[in-house]
Design an enzyme around this catalytic site. Sequence first.
Site, PDB file in Angstrom:
ATOM      1  N   ASN A 207       0.982  -1.131   0.059  1.00 31.51           N
ATOM      2  CA  ASN A 207      -0.001   0.024  -0.037  1.00 31.51           C
ATOM      3  C   ASN A 207       0.972   1.236   0.092  1.00 31.51           C
ATOM      4  O   ASN A 207       2.247   1.156  -0.024  1.00 31.51           O
ATOM      5  CB  ASN A 207      -0.962   0.060   1.125  1.00 31.51           C
ATOM      6  CG  ASN A 207      -0.365  -0.182   2.496  1.00 31.51           C
ATOM      7  OD1 ASN A 207       0.685   0.536   2.579  1.00 31.51           O
ATOM      8  ND2 ASN A 207      -0.904  -0.525   3.382  1.00 31.51           N
ATOM      9  N   GLU A 210       3.428   1.773   2.982  1.00 30.34           N
ATOM     10  CA  GLU A 210       4.346   0.753   2.834  1.00 30.34           C
ATOM     11  C   GLU A 210       5.287   0.938   1.736  1.00 30.34           C
ATOM     12  O   GLU A 210       6.433   0.794   2.117  1.00 30.34           O
ATOM     13  CB  GLU A 210       3.717  -0.729   2.735  1.00 30.34           C
ATOM     14  CG  GLU A 210       3.046  -1.480   4.039  1.00 30.34           C
ATOM     15  CD  GLU A 210       1.980  -2.413   3.560  1.00 30.34           C
ATOM     16  OE1 GLU A 210       1.329  -2.934   4.350  1.00 30.34           O
ATOM     17  OE2 GLU A 210       1.808  -2.645   2.321  1.00 30.34           O
ATOM     18  N   ASP A 279      -5.751  -8.220   1.843  1.00 34.01           N
ATOM     19  CA  ASP A 279      -5.855  -9.752   1.506  1.00 34.01           C
ATOM     20  C   ASP A 279      -6.630  -9.992   0.533  1.00 34.01           C
ATOM     21  O   ASP A 279      -6.377 -10.804  -0.344  1.00 34.01           O
ATOM     22  CB  ASP A 279      -6.488 -10.444   2.870  1.00 34.01           C
ATOM     23  CG  ASP A 279      -5.715 -10.058   4.279  1.00 34.01           C
ATOM     24  OD1 ASP A 279      -4.459  -9.603   3.991  1.00 34.01           O
ATOM     25  OD2 ASP A 279      -6.020 -10.675   5.164  1.00 34.01           O
TER      26      ASP A 279
END
Length: 333
Positions: A207, A210, A279
């Site tokens: 993301n 990150e 996820d």
Amino acid sequence: MPQDYFSNLFQSFNDKNILILGDVMIDSYLWGDVNRISPEAPVPILSGIGRENRLGGAANVALNIQALGANPILCSVIGDDIRSHDFFKLLKAQKMSKEGIVTCHHRKTTVKTRVISQHQHLLRVDEEICTPINHDSEEKLMAKLIHVLETHRIDAIIFEDYDKGVITSSVIEKVVKLANEKGIPTLVDPKKRNFNDYKGVTFFKPNFKEFNEGCKLELNKSESKELVEAGKKFQHEQDIDILMITLSERGVFINHKEGDSAIVPAEVRSISDVSGAGDTVISVSSLCLIQGMEPGLIARIANMAGGLVCEESGVVPINKDLLLQECVRKIKL
């Protein structure tokens, strides 16, 4: 016709085997109502409590893979403790194999307990050990993973890294080498600790936060030119085929090393809970990727799937039928 194309695409997921390597955990929930403040301290009192345990972390990726019709195989290390029994019960209830799971008495099974009232998170309690697994556990994990590769046709490998210690730089190097030798695509949902160790993977999906932390940058989401340049530079240095950066309210950036980059805008949603959206995105991306779909369309479908699960409270897998309906209705081929 979009209906035929997407129906055939979603049907094609059904015979795929996806190996998921990473940090599994239990998502535990306490549900109740808050009607008053405690006289003992200025904190809310939760009453009428309901309890529920769900598969979480890399195991939530497995739930998403299963919900999409494919067969997930988990490889991970958990504690040899009471909560590991709860984890195995949840696996059995979902009819998932435990053949890739290593138990270690030096570790604790990760449990994230969320306290929720009226769809609002009041508190989260994390019980975990985040140090890297020891050499003995790493060898046992690799032995189980190699056995899975030898006894199953594996269509893709997902690294689901939550920085809880199961994925080490050594494990990454060995698994990527094995996958490349066997022609198996590798997809990564990274965290900070191992961010720069995933050289030579097929698909890398951080993301925005990150990506900034992993590359030690201070990019702004609104500066798309700088993001594209930084993404392409990182992708070239790491020898990654496809880079996808999720940008929350600004959508998704995706780039193929041999093609053009694109930013897919986000859809307007009624967001209830963003937990587990990443996820879902990596799960949908993996199955679309192995069907040879072009990156821009992967990004659109995965972005749509992530938005759908954000409309639900708590960590939940994608609804395949609902995603199919959205694809048919919103994507023009």
